[in-house]
Design a protein around this motif. Sequence first.
Motif, PDB file in Angstrom:
ATOM      1  N   GLN A 253     -57.047  46.359 -27.799  1.00 36.76           N
ATOM      2  CA  GLN A 253     -57.513  45.127 -27.172  1.00 36.76           C
ATOM      3  C   GLN A 253     -58.584  45.426 -26.128  1.00 36.76           C
ATOM      4  OE1 GLN A 253     -56.573  41.874 -27.801  1.00 36.76           O
ATOM      5  NE2 GLN A 253     -55.488  42.697 -29.577  1.00 36.76           N
ATOM      6  N   ALA A 254     -59.648  44.626 -26.157  1.00 31.53           N
ATOM      7  CA  ALA A 254     -60.718  44.774 -25.168  1.00 31.53           C
ATOM      8  C   ALA A 254     -61.462  43.453 -25.058  1.00 31.53           C
ATOM      9  CB  ALA A 254     -61.677  45.890 -25.562  1.00 31.53           C
ATOM     10  N   SER A 255     -61.891  43.127 -23.851  1.00 26.46           N
ATOM     11  CA  SER A 255     -62.668  41.909 -23.622  1.00 26.46           C
ATOM     12  C   SER A 255     -64.120  42.148 -24.022  1.00 26.46           C
ATOM     13  CB  SER A 255     -62.599  41.526 -22.147  1.00 26.46           C
ATOM     14  OG  SER A 255     -63.272  42.503 -21.356  1.00 26.46           O
ATOM     15  N   ALA A 256     -64.896  41.066 -24.062  1.00 24.70           N
ATOM     16  CA  ALA A 256     -66.322  41.193 -24.377  1.00 24.70           C
ATOM     17  C   ALA A 256     -67.022  42.063 -23.339  1.00 24.70           C
ATOM     18  CB  ALA A 256     -66.961  39.807 -24.443  1.00 24.70           C
ATOM     19  N   ASP A 257     -66.653  41.906 -22.071  1.00 27.01           N
ATOM     20  CA  ASP A 257     -67.248  42.728 -21.010  1.00 27.01           C
ATOM     21  C   ASP A 257     -66.899  44.202 -21.197  1.00 27.01           C
ATOM     22  OD1 ASP A 257     -68.487  42.997 -18.217  1.00 27.01           O
ATOM     23  OD2 ASP A 257     -66.480  43.826 -17.898  1.00 27.01           O
ATOM     24  N   GLU A 258     -65.649  44.473 -21.535  1.00 24.36           N
ATOM     25  CA  GLU A 258     -65.233  45.864 -21.759  1.00 24.36           C
ATOM     26  C   GLU A 258     -65.947  46.453 -22.972  1.00 24.36           C
ATOM     27  OE1 GLU A 258     -60.705  45.670 -19.890  1.00 24.36           O
ATOM     28  OE2 GLU A 258     -61.078  45.035 -21.961  1.00 24.36           O
ATOM     29  N   ASN A 259     -66.102  45.658 -24.023  1.00 25.21           N
ATOM     30  CA  ASN A 259     -66.831  46.138 -25.202  1.00 25.21           C
ATOM     31  C   ASN A 259     -68.270  46.499 -24.852  1.00 25.21           C
ATOM     32  OD1 ASN A 259     -64.715  45.929 -27.016  1.00 25.21           O
ATOM     33  ND2 ASN A 259     -65.213  43.824 -27.598  1.00 25.21           N
ATOM     34  N   ALA A 260     -68.909  45.664 -24.047  1.00 25.77           N
ATOM     35  CA  ALA A 260     -70.291  45.937 -23.657  1.00 25.77           C
ATOM     36  C   ALA A 260     -70.383  47.235 -22.856  1.00 25.77           C
ATOM     37  CB  ALA A 260     -70.844  44.765 -22.851  1.00 25.77           C
ATOM     38  N   LYS A 261     -69.429  47.458 -21.979  1.00 25.25           N
ATOM     39  CA  LYS A 261     -69.432  48.693 -21.185  1.00 25.25           C
ATOM     40  C   LYS A 261     -69.192  49.917 -22.067  1.00 25.25           C
ATOM     41  CE  LYS A 261     -68.142  46.397 -16.885  1.00 25.25           C
ATOM     42  NZ  LYS A 261     -67.078  46.061 -15.915  1.00 25.25           N
ATOM     43  N   VAL A 262     -68.283  49.795 -23.020  1.00 27.53           N
ATOM     44  CA  VAL A 262     -68.037  50.912 -23.938  1.00 27.53           C
ATOM     45  C   VAL A 262     -69.290  51.206 -24.761  1.00 27.53           C
ATOM     46  CG1 VAL A 262     -66.758  51.615 -25.999  1.00 27.53           C
ATOM     47  CG2 VAL A 262     -65.541  50.642 -24.038  1.00 27.53           C
ATOM     48  N   ASN A 263     -69.985  50.171 -25.210  1.00 26.80           N
ATOM     49  CA  ASN A 263     -71.220  50.394 -25.969  1.00 26.80           C
ATOM     50  C   ASN A 263     -72.269  51.111 -25.126  1.00 26.80           C
ATOM     51  OD1 ASN A 263     -70.479  49.363 -28.486  1.00 26.80           O
ATOM     52  ND2 ASN A 263     -70.894  47.250 -27.848  1.00 26.80           N
ATOM     53  N   LEU A 366     -78.375  45.064 -17.349  1.00 27.59           N
ATOM     54  CA  LEU A 366     -78.744  43.718 -16.896  1.00 27.59           C
ATOM     55  C   LEU A 366     -77.907  42.664 -17.622  1.00 27.59           C
ATOM     56  CD1 LEU A 366     -82.629  44.090 -16.695  1.00 27.59           C
ATOM     57  CD2 LEU A 366     -81.110  43.588 -14.771  1.00 27.59           C
ATOM     58  N   ALA A 367     -77.741  42.834 -18.927  1.00 26.40           N
ATOM     59  CA  ALA A 367     -76.944  41.873 -19.695  1.00 26.40           C
ATOM     60  C   ALA A 367     -75.485  41.890 -19.249  1.00 26.40           C
ATOM     61  CB  ALA A 367     -77.058  42.189 -21.186  1.00 26.40           C
ATOM     62  N   ILE A 368     -74.940  43.073 -18.986  1.00 29.72           N
ATOM     63  CA  ILE A 368     -73.543  43.178 -18.547  1.00 29.72           C
ATOM     64  C   ILE A 368     -73.331  42.431 -17.233  1.00 29.72           C
ATOM     65  CG2 ILE A 368     -71.862  44.830 -17.594  1.00 29.72           C
ATOM     66  CD1 ILE A 368     -72.775  46.784 -19.811  1.00 29.72           C
ATOM     67  N   TYR A 369     -74.328  42.485 -16.349  1.00 28.88           N
ATOM     68  CA  TYR A 369     -74.182  41.841 -15.040  1.00 28.88           C
ATOM     69  C   TYR A 369     -74.779  40.432 -15.005  1.00 28.88           C
ATOM     70  CZ  TYR A 369     -72.222  46.099 -13.205  1.00 28.88           C
ATOM     71  OH  TYR A 369     -71.385  47.167 -12.978  1.00 28.88           O
ATOM     72  N   GLY A 370     -74.967  39.846 -16.193  1.00 26.89           N
ATOM     73  CA  GLY A 370     -75.385  38.447 -16.272  1.00 26.89           C
ATOM     74  C   GLY A 370     -76.828  38.200 -15.896  1.00 26.89           C
ATOM     75  N   SER A 390     -79.339  53.474  -4.968  1.00 27.32           N
ATOM     76  CA  SER A 390     -78.359  53.083  -5.978  1.00 27.32           C
ATOM     77  C   SER A 390     -79.045  52.279  -7.073  1.00 27.32           C
ATOM     78  CB  SER A 390     -77.249  52.236  -5.344  1.00 27.32           C
ATOM     79  OG  SER A 390     -76.486  51.598  -6.351  1.00 27.32           O
ATOM     80  N   PRO A 391     -79.228  52.844  -8.266  1.00 29.31           N
ATOM     81  CA  PRO A 391     -79.824  52.063  -9.353  1.00 29.31           C
ATOM     82  C   PRO A 391     -79.007  50.818  -9.687  1.00 29.31           C
ATOM     83  CG  PRO A 391     -79.887  54.398  -9.884  1.00 29.31           C
ATOM     84  CD  PRO A 391     -79.038  54.258  -8.660  1.00 29.31           C
ATOM     85  N   LEU A 392     -77.686  50.917  -9.581  1.00 30.29           N
ATOM     86  CA  LEU A 392     -76.857  49.769  -9.938  1.00 30.29           C
ATOM     87  C   LEU A 392     -77.070  48.609  -8.963  1.00 30.29           C
ATOM     88  CD1 LEU A 392     -74.820  48.745 -11.975  1.00 30.29           C
ATOM     89  CD2 LEU A 392     -72.985  49.671 -10.543  1.00 30.29           C
ATOM     90  N   GLU A 393     -77.311  48.895  -7.705  1.00 26.16           N
ATOM     91  CA  GLU A 393     -77.594  47.821  -6.745  1.00 26.16           C
ATOM     92  C   GLU A 393     -78.857  47.064  -7.138  1.00 26.16           C
ATOM     93  OE1 GLU A 393     -77.772  49.068  -2.717  1.00 26.16           O
ATOM     94  OE2 GLU A 393     -75.665  49.695  -2.627  1.00 26.16           O
ATOM     95  N   GLN A 394     -79.870  47.786  -7.603  1.00 29.93           N
ATOM     96  CA  GLN A 394     -81.112  47.132  -8.020  1.00 29.93           C
ATOM     97  C   GLN A 394     -80.891  46.279  -9.264  1.00 29.93           C
ATOM     98  OE1 GLN A 394     -83.563  47.371  -5.866  1.00 29.93           O
ATOM     99  NE2 GLN A 394     -82.221  48.770  -4.722  1.00 29.93           N
ATOM    100  N   ILE A 395     -80.031  46.739 -10.147  1.00 31.23           N
ATOM    101  CA  ILE A 395     -79.714  45.961 -11.356  1.00 31.23           C
ATOM    102  C   ILE A 395     -78.963  44.689 -10.978  1.00 31.23           C
ATOM    103  CG2 ILE A 395     -78.294  45.986 -13.455  1.00 31.23           C
ATOM    104  CD1 ILE A 395     -79.036  49.047 -13.609  1.00 31.23           C
ATOM    105  N   LYS A 396     -77.987  44.813 -10.098  1.00 30.44           N
ATOM    106  CA  LYS A 396     -77.219  43.639  -9.672  1.00 30.44           C
ATOM    107  C   LYS A 396     -78.079  42.645  -8.897  1.00 30.44           C
ATOM    108  CE  LYS A 396     -72.663  45.868  -9.263  1.00 30.44           C
ATOM    109  NZ  LYS A 396     -71.599  46.255  -8.296  1.00 30.44           N
ATOM    110  N   ALA A 397     -79.111  43.148  -8.218  1.00 31.18           N
ATOM    111  CA  ALA A 397     -79.962  42.283  -7.393  1.00 31.18           C
ATOM    112  C   ALA A 397     -81.111  41.659  -8.175  1.00 31.18           C
ATOM    113  CB  ALA A 397     -80.518  43.081  -6.217  1.00 31.18           C
TER     114      ALA A 397
END
Length: 399
Positions: A253-263, A366-370, A390-397
């Motif tokens: 079992q995995a959610s759509a968000d979890e599937n995207a992260k695994v991909n 970007l898609a994972i974080y909407g 932090s690259p992730l901060e720039q993606i979230k922003a």
Amino acid sequence: MQGVRAAQLTNLPQIDLPLPAAARADERAAPAYAAYQVNGVEVVVPHIGNGYNLLAVLRAGENYDAKLRAAFGAAAGARAVPVQPQSKAELELAAANPGAAIVSLNAFLPVNAAALFNREPNFGGPNCFNAALTAAGLMEPRKLRHVGNPEADQLLSMYFKKTPATSLKPGDVLVLNGGDHGVYYLGGGLIFHKKSYLKHHLYRIAKLEKAYYPEPNEWKPGPFDGGSPFNNAEEIRQTEAWRPTGATYGYGQASADENAKVNTILFLTEQIEKQAPNWAFAKNMGYFTERLMENLVDGWSALGKSPNPVLRAYYTRLASFRDQANQSIETELLSSPHAQGNAYEILKGVWLPRNDYSRSLVSQLLAIYGKDPAGVEKTLDAIGAKFEGSPLEQIKAAD
């Protein structure tokens, strides 16, 4: 001692100089190899640089196949194969045994262990747990990489079960001294292992009790190498044994968000397995990838708490990738004295490659974080402007 009478010496304590240690009955050494008794057969392990075959001497009328199949847990069809002596160990063994056949015992080994024995990975990162799990068949010798303790622990919990270390069997994976080393137990007291993540440490076969011991021809760190994890003959204080269960898993079992992260983790897997062995990680994946994976290990920790063991395994792979990134960049860019003094500028120069890889990775995130993946170039600009940020901060922003 001039002027001292013999009578004055009679009751003094005697101090004997230590004598050379006697050779053990079950092992023998030669310039190009070591030899060990395994189930009544002398098994010859070439030293580093002296051959890729586990060896034995076969005289007329002798057949060791059944004994070796039993010792190593090998398949029913495994047999010793005569070789034309070419390596130094083979030539030395042939010279010492005129008229006898020199045979390879590689068929008694796990196929992945035989493929890697006495070879160097040629890049930094692949380590002891990767070697042990590759020998066990969970990983491939053509896709070597770092496997950190969290990932090793997760995979062992899924595909193995703890077993008493007093009754080892071929195929057991052994975790030594609280997790600072992992080895694959071949049988007959022998192990297959790689001493560390350093590229200089080869895939070796050794006696279990000498897992930490230096070996002939083994690399020794120079003044600029920062030391080696295995400079001394450390003893084994603790052994934890894991035996394969044959378990298999569906995705679960995995959610759509979890599937995207695994991909995304699968995308990183493909890229790392391609770039790291070719010394192209820094050039094509950049230092930002290491920092981004640090961010993802923190930001995706919920995957590591999932009730689905497969998702937990993918999450722990991220931590291994973070360490692989660090070791690849260190090996590729920072291993010389000159580079160590100019690390900041060197790392800044490879911070963010603008290529298909970075665009695809950032678009996925970007898609994972909407966020709109169409904004990838603007987001890459923001990441590029924040060296060591932090690259992730720039993606979230992103807008």
